[in-house]
Scaffold this motif. Structure first.
Motif, short mmCIF file in Angstrom:
data_model
loop_
_atom_site.label_atom_id
_atom_site.label_comp_id
_atom_site.label_asym_id
_atom_site.label_seq_id
_atom_site.Cartn_x
_atom_site.Cartn_y
_atom_site.Cartn_z
N LYS A 89 -2.31 -6.96 -4.79
CA LYS A 89 -2.24 -6.16 -3.62
C LYS A 89 -1.02 -5.95 -3.11
O LYS A 89 -0.70 -4.77 -2.65
N ILE A 93 0.75 -2.31 -2.61
CA ILE A 93 1.34 -1.99 -1.02
C ILE A 93 2.89 -1.50 -1.15
O ILE A 93 3.31 -0.66 -0.77
N LYS A 96 3.33 1.60 -2.85
CA LYS A 96 2.97 2.97 -2.23
C LYS A 96 3.87 3.36 -1.08
O LYS A 96 3.94 4.37 -0.71
N TYR A 97 4.33 2.23 -0.56
CA TYR A 97 5.39 2.39 0.63
C TYR A 97 6.87 2.44 0.02
O TYR A 97 7.79 2.58 0.75
N ALA A 179 0.54 -3.23 6.89
CA ALA A 179 -0.24 -2.35 6.07
C ALA A 179 -1.26 -3.33 5.23
O ALA A 179 -2.38 -2.89 4.72
N LEU A 180 -0.92 -4.63 4.90
CA LEU A 180 -1.52 -5.50 4.02
C LEU A 180 -2.89 -6.11 5.05
O LEU A 180 -3.81 -6.23 4.28
N PRO A 183 -5.10 -1.84 6.44
CA PRO A 183 -4.84 -0.65 5.68
C PRO A 183 -5.28 0.50 6.12
O PRO A 183 -5.35 1.61 5.53
N GLN A 184 -6.12 0.44 7.21
CA GLN A 184 -6.81 1.71 7.71
C GLN A 184 -5.82 2.55 8.30
O GLN A 184 -6.20 3.84 8.69
N ASN A 186 -1.65 4.69 8.01
CA ASN A 186 -0.51 4.87 7.37
C ASN A 186 0.54 4.25 8.31
O ASN A 186 0.81 4.79 9.31
N TRP A 187 1.41 3.24 7.88
CA TRP A 187 2.33 2.51 8.67
C TRP A 187 3.82 3.15 8.49
O TRP A 187 3.98 3.45 7.25
#
Length: 236
Positions: A89, A93, A96-97, A179-180, A183-184, A186-187
């Motif tokens: 996980k 993340i 993704k970021y 974000a972890l 997750p709903q 976008n940080w």
């Protein structure tokens, strides 16, 4: 005296040399404006300002970014996160970021716009046990000469998705932790409370935005943007 025509203007035009006691000063510009006379030497009148050509922001080859999105076992920030979250996980993340790994177990928080242009990367050091950062900070763009820097929110590339609600944290570390946990959203991260301003937030008017400032003074300072009526966002 008009230096070009050699004509005397008027006795009352000029400046007294007793500046402290007298301070009389009737400028040639004021004389021409009041008399309606336009001098042959028009230096008294401001020339129209020429449009300043805005220099295009510099970008970094995305291959540099992609090459860093691995080796998280040698990234103290990632290793610290493994203590609290599943490794898969965390790695997902971080990728993704656009969080990369630099030499010396350092962490790179890349700044990329929604079009994929890489503007810079913020390089920081963390303690793998406490996740506290050291005072060390440097930037990827410093490796390049004549670089025209235009910074972005960390996570700005995620704004290509306009349907997912946006949440704004202060620092990059908090954005990843949030974000972890949540997750709903976008940080995004502004990199510090002083980096947040109305101009930056106005660029997010079309998004559903929530501010998540740190506790204390930062909450009061950032919270005023949400309650000012100038922005479509709320403070929590």
């Amino acid at each position: 005296m008009d230096n070009q025509t050699k004509q005397h203007l008027a006795d009352y035009v000029g400046k007294c040399n007793r500046e402290v006691k007298c301070a009389y000063h009737f400028t040639p510009k004021t004389y021409f404006e009041r008399t309606g006379i336009r001098p042959e030497n028009d230096d008294f009148y401001p020339r129209p300002k020429q449009a300043v050509k805005k220099e295009k922001p510099s970008t970094i080859d995305p291959h540099y970014l992609q090459a860093t999105l691995k080796h998280y076992d040698y990234n103290d920030f990632a290793v610290g996160l493994y203590n609290y979250f599943p490794k898969e996980k965390v790695n997902s993340i971080l990728q993704k970021y656009f969080v990369g790994t630099a030499k010396g177990r350092k962490t790179i928080f890349w700044q990329v716009n929604r079009g994929g242009d890489v503007r810079t990367g913020k390089i920081m050091c963390y303690n793998s046990e406490t996740l506290e950062r050291s005072s060390f900070i440097t930037w990827v763009h410093k490796q390049f000469e004549k670089f025209n820097l235009a910074q972005l929110y960390f996570g700005a590339h995620l704004l290509a998705d306009s349907k997912t609600p946006v949440a704004i944290a202060e620092g990059e570390k908090n954005a990843i932790l949030d974000a972890l946990y949540f997750p709903q959203y976008n940080w995004l991260a502004v990199g510090g409370q002083n980096m947040l301003n109305v101009q930056k937030l106005n660029a997010l008017r079309q998004y559903d935005v929530t501010l998540f400032p740190d506790k204390g003074k930062a909450f009061k300072k950032m919270g005023r943007y949400g309650s000012s009526g100038q922005l479509q966002c709320e403070s929590k």
